[in-house]
Scaffold this active site. Structure first.
Site, PDB file in Angstrom:
ATOM      1  N   SER A   4      19.732  20.112  -1.361  1.00  0.00           N
ATOM      2  CA  SER A   4      21.039  19.686  -1.871  1.00  0.00           C
ATOM      3  C   SER A   4      21.448  20.389  -3.169  1.00  0.00           C
ATOM      4  O   SER A   4      22.048  19.765  -4.046  1.00  0.00           O
ATOM      5  CB  SER A   4      21.099  18.164  -2.014  1.00  0.00           C
ATOM      6  OG  SER A   4      20.887  17.549  -0.752  1.00  0.00           O
ATOM      7  N   GLY A   8      23.312  23.994   3.030  1.00  0.00           N
ATOM      8  CA  GLY A   8      24.730  23.719   3.282  1.00  0.00           C
ATOM      9  C   GLY A   8      25.702  24.453   2.363  1.00  0.00           C
ATOM     10  O   GLY A   8      26.694  25.035   2.827  1.00  0.00           O
ATOM     11  N   GLY A  40      19.547  18.447   2.898  1.00  0.00           N
ATOM     12  CA  GLY A  40      20.676  18.062   3.737  1.00  0.00           C
ATOM     13  C   GLY A  40      21.100  16.616   3.563  1.00  0.00           C
ATOM     14  O   GLY A  40      21.861  16.080   4.361  1.00  0.00           O
ATOM     15  N   ASN A  92      19.972  29.997   2.926  1.00  0.00           N
ATOM     16  CA  ASN A  92      19.361  29.812   4.243  1.00  0.00           C
ATOM     17  C   ASN A  92      20.459  29.287   5.160  1.00  0.00           C
ATOM     18  O   ASN A  92      20.865  28.136   5.043  1.00  0.00           O
ATOM     19  CB  ASN A  92      18.207  28.805   4.120  1.00  0.00           C
ATOM     20  CG  ASN A  92      17.625  28.429   5.473  1.00  0.00           C
ATOM     21  OD1 ASN A  92      17.950  29.032   6.493  1.00  0.00           O
ATOM     22  ND2 ASN A  92      16.756  27.428   5.474  1.00  0.00           N
ATOM     23  N   LYS A 124      20.336  28.725   8.284  1.00  0.00           N
ATOM     24  CA  LYS A 124      19.823  27.896   9.392  1.00  0.00           C
ATOM     25  C   LYS A 124      20.477  28.321  10.712  1.00  0.00           C
ATOM     26  O   LYS A 124      20.741  29.509  10.892  1.00  0.00           O
ATOM     27  CB  LYS A 124      20.006  26.404   9.066  1.00  0.00           C
ATOM     28  CG  LYS A 124      19.413  26.052   7.693  1.00  0.00           C
ATOM     29  CD  LYS A 124      19.277  24.575   7.430  1.00  0.00           C
ATOM     30  CE  LYS A 124      18.683  24.356   6.044  1.00  0.00           C
ATOM     31  NZ  LYS A 124      18.434  22.951   5.739  1.00  0.00           N
ATOM     32  N   GLU A 132      11.938  22.169   8.200  1.00  0.00           N
ATOM     33  CA  GLU A 132      12.394  21.965   9.584  1.00  0.00           C
ATOM     34  C   GLU A 132      11.411  22.597  10.574  1.00  0.00           C
ATOM     35  O   GLU A 132      11.206  22.092  11.677  1.00  0.00           O
ATOM     36  CB  GLU A 132      13.818  22.528   9.746  1.00  0.00           C
ATOM     37  CG  GLU A 132      14.828  21.615   9.055  1.00  0.00           C
ATOM     38  CD  GLU A 132      15.981  22.322   8.382  1.00  0.00           C
ATOM     39  OE1 GLU A 132      16.310  23.461   8.760  1.00  0.00           O
ATOM     40  OE2 GLU A 132      16.570  21.722   7.445  1.00  0.00           O
ATOM     41  N   HIS A 169       9.391  26.453   6.393  1.00  0.00           N
ATOM     42  CA  HIS A 169      10.487  25.544   6.032  1.00  0.00           C
ATOM     43  C   HIS A 169      10.203  24.156   6.609  1.00  0.00           C
ATOM     44  O   HIS A 169       9.595  24.035   7.677  1.00  0.00           O
ATOM     45  CB  HIS A 169      11.809  26.099   6.579  1.00  0.00           C
ATOM     46  CG  HIS A 169      12.989  25.347   6.067  1.00  0.00           C
ATOM     47  ND1 HIS A 169      13.409  24.171   6.638  1.00  0.00           N
ATOM     48  CD2 HIS A 169      13.795  25.586   5.008  1.00  0.00           C
ATOM     49  CE1 HIS A 169      14.460  23.713   5.953  1.00  0.00           C
ATOM     50  NE2 HIS A 169      14.708  24.556   4.955  1.00  0.00           N
ATOM     51  N   GLU A 176      10.800  22.446  -1.751  1.00  0.00           N
ATOM     52  CA  GLU A 176      11.919  21.735  -1.132  1.00  0.00           C
ATOM     53  C   GLU A 176      11.454  20.338  -0.732  1.00  0.00           C
ATOM     54  O   GLU A 176      10.863  20.163   0.345  1.00  0.00           O
ATOM     55  CB  GLU A 176      12.399  22.478   0.117  1.00  0.00           C
ATOM     56  CG  GLU A 176      12.912  23.879  -0.162  1.00  0.00           C
ATOM     57  CD  GLU A 176      13.910  24.339   0.905  1.00  0.00           C
ATOM     58  OE1 GLU A 176      15.006  24.755   0.517  1.00  0.00           O
ATOM     59  OE2 GLU A 176      13.610  24.258   2.100  1.00  0.00           O
TER      60      GLU A 176
HETATM   61  P1  13P Z   1      20.519  21.847   1.816  1.00  0.00           P
HETATM   62  O1  13P Z   1      20.903  22.743   0.661  1.00  0.00           O
HETATM   63  O2  13P Z   1      21.573  21.777   2.886  1.00  0.00           O
HETATM   64  O3  13P Z   1      20.029  20.520   1.361  1.00  0.00           O
HETATM   65  O4  13P Z   1      19.268  22.579   2.537  1.00  0.00           O
HETATM   66  C1  13P Z   1      18.217  22.995   1.769  1.00  0.00           C
HETATM   67  C2  13P Z   1      17.348  23.862   2.584  1.00  0.00           C
HETATM   68  O5  13P Z   1      16.726  23.417   3.523  1.00  0.00           O
HETATM   69  C3  13P Z   1      17.287  25.286   2.246  1.00  0.00           C
HETATM   70  O6  13P Z   1      16.255  25.926   2.913  1.00  0.00           O
END
Ligand code: 13P
Length: 251
Positions: free
Chosen positions: A214, A236, A174, A10, A12, A98, A96, A168
């Protein structure tokens, strides 16, 4: 039941078109080194077409990061499933954390997005997860159950391969704080049982459940060894060619 592992990136709100094409090209190379697993990347909307041309002759799957439930209409700023199909998407991330927490998306909106995506032949990657506060209050499983039941309300499936669920935990996204493999497996097993309560056994057994939060080269192998972890949704670490390659090549 055999479920093919799915490693999904992803991206983002990252990458311009050129960066996206470079990263996609490296994902194609990495994916060619392994077999028996699916690889999906979800760039921002602006890079979908360019990335599609980069990955078109590979097996890498194109995904988007959200979708509106209507086919077309006066919905300024939204993108429909038909539009995503038109540029080559096969999957779409929905719900998601977010979207839920930064943009206020509700379970009801997420349910409509899941239904809309399926209607146009896109595979939803339906995301759920508890906050730290909810986990500390001992409410993790209740929250997951509510999110699953509301998000999949009246969602019929002809095959379990038409749906992917991503667990998640919000506190792991993150933050560098990964759920332990035991915490992740416990949640995945709970979700699997819930799916078996909603769908026929063979359909529930085909639905892939990804872990996200993560995920990195250092923890992918142990996560993938858990019975109910069928893949990863990576933020990330999916933006760096080397680390995503290591994740794709999990052992
Ligand atoms: P990270 O891998 O940066 O923690 O993000 C996870 C995520 O939100 C994937 O959709």
């Amino acid at each position: 039941m055999d479920r093919k592992p799915l490693l999904a990136g992803n991206w983002k709100m990252h990458t311009n078109v050129q960066e996206a094409q470079q990263l996609a090209a490296s994902v194609v190379q990495a994916a060619a080194k392994v077999s028996g697993r699916d690889v999906m990347i979800a760039p921002p909307y602006t890079a979908l077409t360019a990335v599609e041309s980069t990955i078109s002759s590979s097996g890498v799957i194109l995904g988007a990061q959200n979708v509106h439930w209507e086919e077309k209409g006066a919905f300024t700023g939204e993108i429909s499933a038909a539009m995503l199909k038109d540029v080559g998407c096969e999957m779409v991330i929905i719900g998601h954390s977010e979207r839920r927490h930064v943009f206020g998306e509700t379970d009801q909106m997420i349910n409509k997005r899941v239904t809309g995506a399926l209607r146009f032949g896109l595979t939803p990657v339906f995301c759920i997860g508890e906050t730290l506060e909810q986990r500390e209050a001992g409410r993790t499983m209740t929250i997951l159950e509510n999110q699953v039941r509301a998000g999949l309300d009246n969602v019929a499936l002809k095959s379990g391969s038409h749906l992917v669920v991503a667990y998640e935990p919000v506190w792991a996204i993150g933050t560098g704080k990964t759920a332990t493999e035991a915490q992740a497996q416990e949640a995945h097993s709970f979700i699997r049982n819930l799916l078996a309560d909603i769908y026929e056994k063979n359909i529930a057994g085909q639905i892939r459940i990804l872990y996200g939060g993560s995920v990195k080269p250092e923890n992918i192998d142990i996560l993938m060894q858990q019975d109910d972890i069928d893949g990863a949704l990576v933020g990330g670490a999916a933006l760096k060619a080397e680390s995503f390659e290591r994740i794709i090549c999990f052992q």
